[in-house]
Every structure is written in structure tokens, then in C-alpha cells.
Design an enzyme around this catalytic site. Structure first.
Site, mmCIF file in Angstrom:
data_model
loop_
_atom_site.group_PDB
_atom_site.id
_atom_site.type_symbol
_atom_site.label_atom_id
_atom_site.label_comp_id
_atom_site.label_asym_id
_atom_site.label_seq_id
_atom_site.Cartn_x
_atom_site.Cartn_y
_atom_site.Cartn_z
ATOM 1 C CD GLU A 161 -3.093 -0.870 2.227
ATOM 2 O OE1 GLU A 161 -2.958 0.009 3.091
ATOM 3 O OE2 GLU A 161 -4.110 -1.574 2.136
ATOM 4 C CD GLU A 342 -3.855 -5.902 4.252
ATOM 5 O OE1 GLU A 342 -4.704 -5.110 4.699
ATOM 6 O OE2 GLU A 342 -2.632 -5.665 4.259
HETATM 7 C C1 NOJ Z 1 -4.188 -2.187 5.388
HETATM 8 C C2 NOJ Z 1 -2.816 -2.532 5.892
HETATM 9 O O1 NOJ Z 1 -2.031 -3.193 4.960
HETATM 10 C C3 NOJ Z 1 -2.823 -3.244 7.220
HETATM 11 O O2 NOJ Z 1 -1.589 -3.025 7.796
HETATM 12 C C4 NOJ Z 1 -3.980 -2.723 8.054
HETATM 13 O O3 NOJ Z 1 -3.934 -3.175 9.361
HETATM 14 C C5 NOJ Z 1 -5.262 -3.167 7.401
HETATM 15 N N1 NOJ Z 1 -5.300 -2.744 6.020
HETATM 16 C C6 NOJ Z 1 -6.521 -2.683 8.128
HETATM 17 O O4 NOJ Z 1 -6.521 -1.309 8.187
#
Ligand code: NOJ
Length: 437
Positions: A161, A342
Site C-alpha cells: 500500500e 487483504e
Molecule cells: C491495510 C494494511 O495493509 C494493514 O496493515 C492494516 O492493518 C489493514 N489494512 C486494516 O486497516
């Protein structure tokens, strides 16, 4: 499709800062998150405990095995592996080497994220992502990781990200190093792109096992109001890449990193074609998918949230249809196989009187999102895995420890682990390869 594809990789994910703890043990140096001031994080918390995974590694892998996970996505801590310029920490390498061995012994595919936001302080002191030097420092660390683990690891994710670790960190100032530096966006973008290209080159050239290389995007997509209306679908696609929030989330990073192409507005920022000359193609695209951009609270072009609309503990909208449209739009633009790196649900789970953690909403969330993913696969979008965020409760960056995303409940006082109901539910989905979804 009755079931998911036979080789489908059912997994769960974590990241070093969020779960490891042991923040200054066995030769690890500090990262920009280790030194975040209490006022930056809800309730003045810090990442120093995480979920104490460093001291529970074997127990955690045993739980993964019990759930039947096929893959585990985790990140390497750069300051654990390279605590100083030019210095590799053998104990840092050993922790990950042991983890990889433990996973393989239990039939779980390791997926390594190289950068999940824990820039070492020593790199930050030399300018961090604002300085060109970050490219050579990152390359040296990636080389150390590839030399140590590529005999056993096939899946490599270069960056997690960039939308967040650059834009949230340097424009919004919500993430470490907590800056507001819009004027530096060109420099930051150029350095990030070049660090990614350098990593891809090293993995391609040096990996001992044939690598599969990807990138994890904070992927937002707009979704059509009416599902079967072609004009609505095209409008959603166009907004996904060309509205302000869509362009910043998707095109700004996706076009240069995945296609090697500048976006038009790069001209204004003086990012040139020659800055992209080291582009190398990827093998897959990783998508972190949570909610549609129509409902995202940070999106000014989005609709106003309806009173009482279903949302998570973090006020993220429940919009399962994004799990159909995001992979579809991203695949149709970038033409790479998709891994859902994710997807998850935050709540403030707690043990009930019977000692168990009853979290029916999370199981429902997983079912609804997976059923949309199944439709995407039915419509020929090549998705080869789904990675739930997160394996266990952990440190949610500036939000601290209250939002719990895990399948495994963590008692932050004792480090005790308890499988939530949703973990057992997810396990049953894996066992049937998604038959009842
Ligand atoms: C994005 C991130 O990659 C991760 O580190 C984070 O905890 C989750 N999404 C939830 O916000």
C-alpha cells in the site's frame, strides 16, 4: 462454480510492526513506528507489544495449521534484518528462516511482504522516502532477504500500500513519519517507484526458486448502483480510475508500477518517462479490499452515508459487491492474475461469559465478501487466493489496539491466544473449498 479452484490459496495475513513485538530484541534497531509519539496513536498506545508473535511463533503456526490455512502472508522487518547501514543481523534472518521452515513443515505456503511500513530510523535519518538514497538502501535489504529465503519462498510482495505509507504518511500526516508535505509528492512517488523496480530486478535475477512477484495495492473501487446496467458499470469503472480518490488510490500507483506507464498528471509533477525506465513486469497483483469507494468516509465524491448504514468498528461501510468489482476492474486494466492480499472486518470483540469469542458479524462479512469473489471467478477473473486480514488481533497503526481484525483473539495482558468463532467458521470454508459460499 460449485467450489473454488482446486489450488486456491486460502490464507491469512499479518505485518511485522503489527504483530511481532520484541521491538528491540536480538539486534533489531528501531523503525519510524517504534518511535511514534503517544499523541499520534489512540489512547497513547504504541506498537511495542504487537501480538507478541515473536515469542509465540511456533504456537501461531500450529494454530494456522489447525485452521487448515494454505498460505500465510507476513512481512519482514527491515530494521530487524538490517539494523544499521551495511550490517545484516544474523538473528533477524534466523527468526524469519525459522518461521519459513515451520510454515513449510506444516504445509503452509509463505508469502513475504518486503515493505510493510517499518522504515528503519537509520534510513529515515538519511532522508527516508524523501531521499533518492532510499532506493539503494532498500535494494541492499531486499538482496539480503532474497539470498536468505528464496530457496524456500516463491511469493514476494515488494511494497504494501504505497497509497498509505506515502499518502497517509506525508500528505494526510496520519501515519509515521507524520508529515504534511504535499510539495514532496513527486519526489516521494519517484523514489517509491524506483525502490519497487530495484526490488523486482533483484528478486528476478537472484531468486533461487522461480519467484512470483507482486505488489499489494490499497485497492478501492466504485461499484455500480445497478448491477446489470452496462452504463452504470462503465461509470463505476471510470470513477475507479479517474475520479480524484480513484486516481490516487489506483491509477497513480498501478499504472507506473504494473504497466510501467506514467499517468498524465505526472507531467505537472515533473515525473518523466525516464524515471520509469527500469520497469519490469510483475506476475500478479495483490489487492487489499475492504469497502467500495462509494461509501468511503474519506471520499469527497462519495455519497453521504445513510443513517444507520452497516459499518465496521472503524466506520468502514459493509459493501461486499466491491469484492466483485475491484478484482474485475483491476484485472481488466492490468491483465495480471489477482491475489486478494487483504480483506477483513474490525470489531471490538471480547470474551463472553463462556470464555469464547462470539463474532457472528465477522463470519457473515467473510461469507458475503467471498460470495462476491466467487462470482468474479465465475466471470473468468483469475483470482488464485484469498488472504484474510488478519490472522490475529494486532496493532492497528494510529488506531491502536481497540479495532480487532483477527481470527485469533489476543489477550494483550498475557499474550494468550483464543480462536474466535469466525476462525472455526473460516476453517470450515477452507475444508470444503468454499462449497457452501
Ligand atoms: C491495510 C494494511 O495493509 C494493514 O496493515 C492494516 O492493518 C489493514 N489494512 C486494516 O486497516
Amino acid at each position: 462454480m460449485e467450489q473454488f479452484p482446486a489450488s486456491f490459496l486460502w490464507g491469512a495475513a499479518t505485518a511485522a510492526v503489527q504483530v511481532e513485538g520484541a521491538y528491540k530484541e536480538n539486534g533489531k534497531s528501531l523503525s519510524i513506528w517504534d518511535v511514534a509519539k503517544p499523541k499520534r496513536i489512540k489512547n497513547g498506545e504504541d506498537c511495542h507489544f504487537g501480538a507478541d508473535h515473536y515469542h509465540h511463533m511456533k504456537e501461531d503456526v500450529a494454530l494456522m495449521k489447525k485452521l487448515g490455512l494454505k498460505s500465510y502472508r507476513f512481512s519482514l522487518s527491515w530494521p530487524r534484518i538490517m539494523p544499521k547501514e551495511g550490517e545484516i543481523n544474523p538473528l533477524g534472518l534466523k527468526f524469519y528462516s525459522d518461521l519459513i521452515d515451520e510454515l513449510l513443515k506444516n504445509g503452509i505456503e509463505p508469502m513475504v511482504t518486503l515493505y510493510h511500513w517499518d522504515l528503519p530510523i537509520w534510513v529515515e535519518k538519511k532522508g527516508g522516502w524523501l531521499s533518492k538514497k532510499v532506493v539503494k538502501y532498500f535494494a541492499a535489504y531486499v538482496l539480503a532477504a532474497v539470498e536468505a529465503f528464496s530457496d524456500r519462498v516463491s511469493y514476494w510482495i515488494t511494497l504494501n500500500e504505497p497509497q498509505c505509507f506515502i499518502m497517509n504518511a506525508y500528505l494526510v500526516g496520519a501515519h509515521a513519519p507524520f508529515k504534511h508535505n504535499f510539495l514532496a509528492l513527486a519526489k516521494l512517488t519517484r523514489n517509491t517507484i524506483q525502490a519497487h523496480f530495484a526490488a523486482v530486478k533483484i528478486i528476478r535475477e537472484k531468486a533461487k526458486k522461480a519467484p512470483k512477484i507482486g505488489l499489494a495495492m490499497a485497492c478501492g473501487a466504485f461499484t455500480p448502483e445497478k448491477r446489470n446496467d452496462p452504463a452504470e458499470i462503465e461509470k463505476a469503472r471510470q470513477e475507479t480510475f479517474d475520479s480524484l480518490s480513484g486516481a490516487l488510490a489506483n491509477k497513480w500507483w498501478g499504472d507506473p508500477l504494473i504497466l510501467g506507464k506514467p499517468v498524465t498528471v505526472f507531467k505537472v509533477f515533473k515525473i518523466q518517462v525516464k524515471d520509469l525506465k527500469d520497469f519490469l513486469p510483475l506476475d500478479f497483483i495483490g489487492l487489499n479490499i475492504y469497502q467500495s469507494l462509494n461509501s468511503a468516509s474519506w471520499d469527497s465524491t462519495g455519497e453521504k452515508k445513510k443513517i444507520g448504514a452497516a459499518e465496521t468498528y472503524l466506520h468502514w461501510g459493509l459493501t461486499p459487491e466491491v469484492m466483485y468489482y475491484a478484482p474485475k476492474f483491476m484485472y481488466e486494466r492490468y491483465h495480471l492474475p489477482v491475489l486478494i492480499t487483504e480483506n477483513g472486518y474490525a470489531d471490538n470483540d471480547f470474551p463472553c461469559r463462556d470464555g469464547k469469542i462470539h463474532d457472528p458479524q465477522r463470519s457473515d462479512f467473510i461469507t458475503c465478501y467471498l460470495s462476491e469473489l466467487k462470482k468474479a471467478i465465475d466471470d473468468k477473473i483469475p483470482v488464485f487466493g484469498y488472504t484474510y486480514w488478519s490472522l490475529m488481533d494486532n496493532f492497528e497503526w494510529a488506531e491502536g489496539y481497540s479495532p480487532r481484525f483477527g481470527l485469533i483473539y489476543i489477550d494483550y495482558q498475557t499474550g494468550e491466544r483464543t480462536l474466535k468463532d469466525s476462525a472455526l467458521f473460516y476453517s470450515s470454508i477452507i475444508a470444503s473449498n468454499g462449497k457452501d459460499i
